[in-house]
Each structure stands twice: as structure tokens, then as C-alpha cells.
Design an enzyme around this catalytic site. Structure first.
Site, PDB file in Angstrom:
ATOM      1  N   TYR A 224      41.632  29.987  28.565  1.00 58.91           N
ATOM      2  CA  TYR A 224      40.766  30.799  29.422  1.00 58.91           C
ATOM      3  C   TYR A 224      39.992  29.872  30.344  1.00 58.91           C
ATOM      4  O   TYR A 224      39.458  28.849  29.893  1.00 58.91           O
ATOM      5  CB  TYR A 224      39.795  31.613  28.564  1.00 58.91           C
ATOM      6  CG  TYR A 224      38.761  32.404  29.334  1.00 58.91           C
ATOM      7  CD1 TYR A 224      37.413  32.035  29.320  1.00 58.91           C
ATOM      8  CD2 TYR A 224      39.115  33.524  30.079  1.00 58.91           C
ATOM      9  CE1 TYR A 224      36.466  32.764  30.019  1.00 58.91           C
ATOM     10  CE2 TYR A 224      38.162  34.270  30.778  1.00 58.91           C
ATOM     11  CZ  TYR A 224      36.833  33.873  30.745  1.00 58.91           C
ATOM     12  OH  TYR A 224      35.887  34.598  31.435  1.00 58.91           O
TER      13      TYR A 224
ATOM     14  N   ASP B 236      40.291  21.565  32.418  1.00 54.86           N
ATOM     15  CA  ASP B 236      39.137  22.459  32.292  1.00 54.86           C
ATOM     16  C   ASP B 236      38.344  21.992  31.071  1.00 54.86           C
ATOM     17  O   ASP B 236      38.681  22.320  29.938  1.00 54.86           O
ATOM     18  CB  ASP B 236      39.614  23.902  32.128  1.00 54.86           C
ATOM     19  CG  ASP B 236      38.442  24.844  31.912  1.00 54.86           C
ATOM     20  OD1 ASP B 236      38.646  26.077  31.970  1.00 54.86           O
ATOM     21  OD2 ASP B 236      37.313  24.349  31.679  1.00 54.86           O
TER      22      ASP B 236
ATOM     23  N   LYS C 115      28.634  24.528  30.695  1.00 51.54           N
ATOM     24  CA  LYS C 115      28.015  24.572  29.368  1.00 51.54           C
ATOM     25  C   LYS C 115      27.049  23.399  29.112  1.00 51.54           C
ATOM     26  O   LYS C 115      25.927  23.390  29.624  1.00 51.54           O
ATOM     27  CB  LYS C 115      29.095  24.698  28.305  1.00 51.54           C
ATOM     28  CG  LYS C 115      29.899  26.031  28.468  1.00 51.54           C
ATOM     29  CD  LYS C 115      30.897  26.257  27.366  1.00 51.54           C
ATOM     30  CE  LYS C 115      31.851  27.386  27.697  1.00 51.54           C
ATOM     31  NZ  LYS C 115      31.378  28.710  27.267  1.00 51.54           N
TER      32      LYS C 115
HETATM   33  P1  KE4 Z   1      31.685  30.728  32.557  1.00 52.94           P
HETATM   34  O1  KE4 Z   1      32.072  31.334  33.871  1.00 52.94           O
HETATM   35  O2  KE4 Z   1      31.596  31.762  31.445  1.00 52.94           O
HETATM   36  O3  KE4 Z   1      30.432  29.847  32.645  1.00 52.94           O
HETATM   37  O4  KE4 Z   1      32.846  29.684  32.139  1.00 52.94           O
HETATM   38  C1  KE4 Z   1      34.169  30.147  32.082  1.00 52.94           C
HETATM   39  C2  KE4 Z   1      34.965  29.224  31.187  1.00 52.94           C
HETATM   40  C3  KE4 Z   1      35.806  28.297  31.769  1.00 52.94           C
HETATM   41  N1  KE4 Z   1      36.536  27.440  31.022  1.00 52.94           N
HETATM   42  C4  KE4 Z   1      36.449  27.471  29.665  1.00 52.94           C
HETATM   43  C5  KE4 Z   1      37.276  26.507  28.873  1.00 52.94           C
HETATM   44  C6  KE4 Z   1      35.597  28.390  29.021  1.00 52.94           C
HETATM   45  O5  KE4 Z   1      35.527  28.402  27.670  1.00 52.94           O
HETATM   46  C7  KE4 Z   1      34.834  29.283  29.785  1.00 52.94           C
HETATM   47  C8  KE4 Z   1      33.917  30.314  29.158  1.00 52.94           C
HETATM   48  N2  KE4 Z   1      33.947  30.387  27.734  1.00 52.94           N
HETATM   49  C9  KE4 Z   1      33.594  31.670  27.174  1.00 52.94           C
HETATM   50  C10 KE4 Z   1      33.695  31.609  25.656  1.00 52.94           C
HETATM   51  N3  KE4 Z   1      34.825  31.006  25.146  1.00 52.94           N
HETATM   52  C11 KE4 Z   1      32.239  32.088  27.590  1.00 52.94           C
HETATM   53  C12 KE4 Z   1      31.626  33.201  26.771  1.00 52.94           C
HETATM   54  C13 KE4 Z   1      31.648  34.500  27.484  1.00 52.94           C
HETATM   55  O6  KE4 Z   1      32.640  34.802  28.190  1.00 52.94           O
HETATM   56  O7  KE4 Z   1      30.660  35.233  27.327  1.00 52.94           O
END
Ligand code: KE4
Length: 436
Positions: A148, A243, A271
Site C-alpha cells: 500500500y 516506499d 510517519k
Molecule cells: P498516509 O497518506 O496515510 O500518510 O501514508 C500512506 C502510506 C504510504 N506508504 C506506506 C508504506 C504506508 O503504510 C502508508 C499508510 N499506512 C497506513 C497504515 N498501514 C496508514 C493508516 C491509515 O490508513 O489510517
């Protein structure tokens, strides 16, 4: 530890939230659809602990899905944000703090010579992919099933039928034409990548990969896999984008690319670098990043990008980490203690459980044997995971509400909290076994 929490105020607040927010949440995973039952509404946190609005306390392994490597409300972060806020929260003008955060990222991450700060991981990957397409003049992107990268249209695409084919939209509202620019193949399968490049010679701009997948549960790249992706991209003049939104400053100061000694062309971060405030970043080779406006011709912008509060939090978090030379060894030690404890508790309860881990990031998979890709991860007993999650929550341990998420240990955790978690897990797993 008895399961005796009451959730009166939480439940009432969720009912109220659902009247004004879709599903009562601002990000779907928080609604607990994957595990069932009502989420707990949190009121605050300190260190490794969070408290819900009914006064129940939990040992927290969600950690805001990764940012809180120092734990909740770390004094250095809170103080930095407070000081910054008193000088103004946003200017729409250059400030010293964004240069300071960028310098720390350039210094730490092997692939990054120039970096752009944004507000989320989604913005980071979306922008990096636009740059990759501009730099190569190619349109296709190759991603991996179960990885993701945020919710940009072209990335909400899952494997089509057949082997390495064009992806299908993973959500309504994503035009087929957008998804068709994305190729999806299984993770940890280099042959599938070779076949895809052979079938689309000269058309693939970039391979985007989580070097340690954290969104199908934690599944590290197999030995040699990242080096294999590097070699394939080089042979086909495609760019390699790591990523590292989860792994950046989590598995090592320089992220997974430092840990595995494989250098991508571009890296997305998020993060940890925001210390719990909204920061994403993308960076990489100078010749690539110089293409970004206003230095170059590839456009990307953001009102609050690099804003004073988020950069203050990020600087404080990274400096606190950097000043603690035993930090990563400690995180690894605590992660190993939890991994071994969960595995032992599952064995005692006769539950099939395999715990993957890298440093302070781990996932207990409700299956025999560690999965190597998303298809294997989907073989987990999701119902058992749901019952385990609830049983843990009712005993004061808050795990991420999905089998396909990663648990995070912070520097605020200690042996006592880990041992308490393992004791609670033993009870929860016995309950799962008894109600199976
Ligand atoms: P954000 O747009 O949520 O800040 O980041 C997206 C993203 C991009 N790449 C990786 C590897 C990620 O894990 C994420 C976001 N992770 C999720 C949980 N696995 C965020 C939690 C959520 O969607 O509320």
C-alpha cells in the site's frame, strides 16, 4: 487480567461521530470493520500507554500506525511544537526549520541528495511517481499485490486476472484508464517482475515497493529480492522507488535501504519524520529531484508543506532518536521479546501463529508459517485474529485493528510492559482457542 472494560462514552461518541463523519472516522481502518465491534475513542496518551474516553488504559502497539517511535507525548516533541506554535503556525514562506528537517533526512538516507517535504505519505508517493514518469518519459508503474502506498488514484489498483496484467481499480471512482497505467504482480517474486518488463519493454517508468511490506502484515523482502529489483530496473532503464513511509528511521536511521544495502533512485518517507504531525517527504538522486518546480518543470505544491509545527515535531523526534545511540538496539531487543512471547503464548494455547518481525515492527499472523506474499497472508484465520484483537483490547492491550497491519514497539515500552502484553496474550489466545 480480567476482561472488564466498559465503553459507554466511547460507544456514544462513535454514534455521534457517525452522524457527521463517514463511518465515524477520518481513516477507514480506525472503524474496526476488519475486527468487528466498536472502536475505542482515545482521550490521550503518554509514553507507551493510551487512555480512552471511559478511562480505560491500554498498552499501545498501534503507535498512530508508525510515527510514534518515541511513544506518545514525548516531552521533546511536545515542547518543540509548543515553542513553534507560539511563533506562528504557518507562513506560506520559507522557514529555517524545513531546511533543518531536510538536512537531517539528506544526511541519514543513502539515496536522498535532494528532498521535498509534503503532508502525507500519499502525497510523497504520488509526487515521486509523477517525477519518475517525467524523468523517464514512460507511463507504466509496477507495484506489488498487498503493498500500500497511499490512496492516489493510480495506486488504488489491485492485480487483474491472469499473471502480470494491467491492474483493476481497487475503489469505485478510480477510472479504469488510471488503473490501467499500473501493473501489479506478487511481492517477493522476481520472475514475475522479469516477465512484466519483458512484456512491456521500454514502457515501465518505475517500480514502487515497500522494502519491508507493512500493509499485508509485516512481510520483509526475501533475501536478494531488493537487489534483484535494482538489477532489473537498471537493465531496463526504469527507476526504483522505495516506499519507506513505514520503514524510514524505523528499521534503521537510513531506513530499509541502509539495512539491506540496496539504494533506490527515489524514496518516499512519512510517519516517523513528522514525530506524530503531518509530514511526508520524497527525495532521491540530484538529477531527478532537480526536475521538481520551481527548479525544474515537474509541478507539485502544498499550502502546509514543511509547516513550522510539523517540522518542529519531526526535528525533535529525529534529534532525540539520533542522540540515543542505543535506540535501535533497544527497539530490536524489545521487539524480539514481544515476538518470542507471542509465539510462546500461541504454542501453549495450541493456536497456529507465526510472528514476523524486523526491529520494532512486527505482525502475528494467524497461520502456520510466515507468509511471503499477500496471497499467503490472506490464508490467515481472520476470524481468530478479530477475536484475539477484542480479547486483548478488553484486557488493556491495543493492537492494530487488522491482521494486515503492523504492530509497533516504541522506546517508551519496556520489559515489564512487554511481559504484561505477553501475559494478556496468553489469556486472549486461550479464549480464542476455547471459542474457536
Ligand atoms: P498516509 O497518506 O496515510 O500518510 O501514508 C500512506 C502510506 C504510504 N506508504 C506506506 C508504506 C504506508 O503504510 C502508508 C499508510 N499506512 C497506513 C497504515 N498501514 C496508514 C493508516 C491509515 O490508513 O489510517
Amino acid at each position: 487480567m480480567t476482561a472488564s472494560h466498559q465503553h459507554e462514552r466511547s460507544d456514544a461518541l462513535m454514534e455521534r461521530a457517525r452522524r457527521v463523519l463517514p463511518g465515524g472516522v477520518n481513516s477507514p481502518v480506525r472503524a474496526y470493520r476488519a475486527v468487528g465491534g466498536e472502536p475505542v475513542v482515545l482521550a490521550g496518551g503518554s509514553g507507551a500507554l493510551v487512555t480512552d474516553v471511559d478511562g480505560n488504559e491500554y498498552i499501545d502497539y498501534v503507535a498512530s500506525f508508525g510515527p510514534l517511535i518515541l511513544g506518545h507525548a514525548h516531552p521533546a516533541v511536545v515542547g518543540a511544537v509548543r515553542d513553534a506554535a507560539e511563533r506562528g503556525t504557518s507562513f506560506g514562506a520559507p522557514t529555517e526549520a524545513e531546511t533543518e528537517l531536510a538536512e537531517r533526512i539528506v544526511e541519514a538516507v543513502p539515496s536522498i541528495e535532494l528532498v521535498r517535504l509534503v503532508n502525507s505519505g500519499t502525497e510523497a508517493t504520488m509526487s515521486a511517481l509523477r517525477l519518475a514518469r517525467a524523468a523517464t518519459g514512460r507511463d507504466l508503474i509496477l507495484k506489488f499485490d498487498g503493498c500500500y502506498h497511499g490512496h492516489a488514484d493510480g495506486l488504488l489498483a489491485s492485480a487483474g486476472s491472469g499473471v502480470a496484467t494491467f491492474a483493476l481499480p481497487d475503489s469505485p471512482g478510480v477510472p479504469e484508464a488510471f488503473a490501467a497505467q499500473t501493473l501489479v504482480v506478487p511481492f517477493n517474486d522476481l520472475d514475475a517482475v522479469e516477465r512484466t518488463f519483458a512484456a512491456h519493454a521500454g514502457a515501465i517508468a518505475c517500480v514502487i515497493v515497500e522494502p519491508v511490506a507493512g500493509n499485508m502484515g509485516l512481510i520483509p523482502a526475501a533475501d536478494g529480492y531488493l537487489a534483484g529489483l535494482r538489477d532489473i530496473c537498471d537493465r531496463h532503464d526504469a527507476l526504483l522507488l522505495f516506499d519507506e513511509v513505514i520503514t524510514g528511521f524505523r528499521v534503521a536511521p537510513g531506513g530499509a535501504q541502509q539495512h539491506f544495502e540496496v539504494t533506490p533512485d527515489l524514496t518516499a518517507l512519512g510517519k516517523v519524520i513528522g514525530g506524530g504531525l503531518p509530514v511526508g517527504a520524497y527525495g532521491g538522486r540530484l538529477d531527478l529531484m532537480e526536475r521538481m518546480a520551481p527548479q525544474g518543470d515537474v509541478y507539485q505544491a502544498g499550502t502546509l508543506s514543511g509547516n513550522p509545527l510539523a517540522t518542529a515535531a519531526g526535528i525533535a523526534a529525529l534529534d532525540t532518536l539520533a542522540a540515543d545511540e542505543g535506540a535501535y538496539a533497544r527497539l530490536d531487543e524489545l521487539g524480539a521479546r514481544l515476538q518470542e512471547g507471542l509465539a510462546g503464548a500461541a504454542a501453549d494455547a495450541g493456536i497456529a501463529l507465526s510472528v514476523s518481525r524486523i526491529g520494532s515492527a512486527l505482525t502475528p499472523f494467524f497461520r502456520d508459517g510466515l507468509p511471503g506474499d499477500y496471497a499467503a497472508a490472506r490464508e490467515c484465520d481472520l476470524d481468530a485474529f478479530g477475536r484475539f484483537h477484542r480479547a486483548m483490547l478488553e484486557r488493556g492491550v491495543l493492537a492494530p485493528p487488522s491482521q494486515f497491519e503492523t504492530w509497533f514497539v516504541s522506546l517508551a515500552h519496556d520489559e515489564d510492559l512487554i511481559d504484561r502484553t505477553v501475559a494478556v496474550a496468553a489469556e486472549a489466545l486461550a479464549e480464542v482457542a476455547a471459542s474457536g
